[in-house]
Design an enzyme around this catalytic site. Sequence first.
Site, mmCIF file in Angstrom:
data_model
loop_
_atom_site.group_PDB
_atom_site.id
_atom_site.type_symbol
_atom_site.label_atom_id
_atom_site.label_comp_id
_atom_site.label_asym_id
_atom_site.label_seq_id
_atom_site.Cartn_x
_atom_site.Cartn_y
_atom_site.Cartn_z
ATOM 1 N N ALA A 79 10.785 3.775 8.371
ATOM 2 C CA ALA A 79 11.897 3.190 9.138
ATOM 3 C C ALA A 79 13.200 3.608 8.446
ATOM 4 C CB ALA A 79 11.767 1.676 9.254
ATOM 5 N N HIS B 273 16.731 5.171 7.164
ATOM 6 C CA HIS B 273 18.128 5.041 7.595
ATOM 7 C C HIS B 273 18.999 5.880 6.660
ATOM 8 C CE1 HIS B 273 18.256 2.336 4.184
ATOM 9 N NE2 HIS B 273 17.301 1.611 4.730
ATOM 10 N N HIS C 161 18.356 5.960 2.923
ATOM 11 C CA HIS C 161 17.288 6.863 2.465
ATOM 12 C C HIS C 161 17.788 8.308 2.443
ATOM 13 C CE1 HIS C 161 14.707 3.485 4.129
ATOM 14 N NE2 HIS C 161 14.271 3.604 2.903
ATOM 15 N N GLN D 265 1.947 -4.771 -1.638
ATOM 16 C CA GLN D 265 3.192 -5.395 -2.099
ATOM 17 C C GLN D 265 3.705 -6.465 -1.139
ATOM 18 O OE1 GLN D 265 5.348 -1.470 -2.014
ATOM 19 N NE2 GLN D 265 7.089 -2.749 -1.444
ATOM 20 N N GLY E 31 16.932 3.032 -4.253
ATOM 21 C CA GLY E 31 18.174 2.381 -3.849
ATOM 22 C C GLY E 31 18.415 1.129 -4.679
ATOM 23 N N LYS F 64 19.820 -1.569 -3.742
ATOM 24 C CA LYS F 64 19.695 -2.854 -3.040
ATOM 25 C C LYS F 64 18.520 -3.623 -3.648
ATOM 26 C CE LYS F 64 17.974 -2.994 1.112
ATOM 27 N NZ LYS F 64 16.697 -3.720 0.817
ATOM 28 N N SER G 167 15.533 -1.159 6.057
ATOM 29 C CA SER G 167 14.602 -0.915 7.165
ATOM 30 C C SER G 167 14.394 -2.196 7.962
ATOM 31 C CB SER G 167 13.264 -0.438 6.621
ATOM 32 O OG SER G 167 13.466 0.704 5.836
ATOM 33 N N ARG G 168 14.479 -3.334 7.283
ATOM 34 C CA ARG G 168 14.263 -4.614 7.956
ATOM 35 C C ARG G 168 15.371 -4.950 8.950
ATOM 36 N NH1 ARG G 168 10.405 -7.795 4.999
ATOM 37 N NH2 ARG G 168 9.808 -6.612 3.168
HETATM 38 O O1 PAF Z 1 11.421 0.166 -1.926
HETATM 39 C C1 PAF Z 1 10.448 0.474 -1.218
HETATM 40 O O2 PAF Z 1 10.580 0.929 -0.093
HETATM 41 C C2 PAF Z 1 9.041 0.252 -1.765
HETATM 42 O O3 PAF Z 1 8.977 -0.882 -2.546
HETATM 43 C C3 PAF Z 1 8.486 1.474 -2.514
HETATM 44 C C4 PAF Z 1 9.273 1.761 -3.769
HETATM 45 C C5 PAF Z 1 8.481 2.689 -1.609
HETATM 46 C C6 PAF Z 1 7.026 1.208 -2.945
HETATM 47 O O4 PAF Z 1 6.209 0.975 -1.842
#
Ligand code: PAF
Length: 285
Positions: free
Chosen positions: A36, A38, A41, A65, A152, A154, A191-192
Amino acid sequence: MALLMLIFTKISELTGYLSQINAQNKTVGFVPTMGALHDGHVSLIRYSKNTCDYTICSVFVNPTQFNDKSDLDRYPRMPEKDAALLKNAYCDALFMPLVNEMYPDSLLKENYDFGYLDKVLEGAHRPGHFNGVAQIVSRFFDIIKPDKAFFGSKDYQQVMIIKALVKQMNSSIEIIACPILRDPDGLAMSSRNALLSKEERTTASRIPQIMKVAKNLTATKGIKEAKLFVEQEITTVPSMKLDYFEICNADSLNTLTELTSQISAIALIAVYVGKIRLIDNVELN
Ligand code: PAF
């Protein structure tokens, strides 16, 4: 200009490609993501391209996670759009494995210990989250063996965890924390954000405003006043719910009760807008 970006789903194919790069003695930059994608990224891809010969991005929604199953289920997935965006950003290779490629022996759990770092803030509010992050990032690092990896800011605490992880792995991978990118109204790109309704998106723009006032209040009236302000302010918005707001030592994440010139401080927030949990942070000095 014709653009070529290789897409891999299998570890064996990716490592074959990587061995060709290694044979030429070229450097590899790695941008791990959950898709997702943006502009935030894209900026990570740019940082990587500026300092490394090859840039590899992963798109993998890592199940280990997510401490909340519904959060995992609703996490935005748009692989074709992601691939197009990465191609336009001149990314060299995209790695998009399936879950059983990354976790062949079930969702096996290594147990990491990052001491205080993974017990506070996100660690306290999302039990197991950083263990899952460390698990997948170390797996990516073992496979890709990049020279540098880009994250990032954030996810400020995540960057600290990853730096601790490479120390534990005795790895020389350089971890680069890149600045937060924000929409014109100040909302940190995430992304959220794609999951927010139009009204929720408008509400979410209050987060950076609240953080800005809190930053000023910290300097003028102190940390207690700033915290009180944030709590009260968020309570007045029915669709918002505060998960935490803390002002911490930026190097240790110890909670601060007052600002001093010797210690760099950071304010960190996690807040629900409707069902969507957003995080942000702002450096204070
Ligand atoms: O920040 C993220 O998007 C995730 O935590 C990561 C570092 C890709 C690990 O899944």
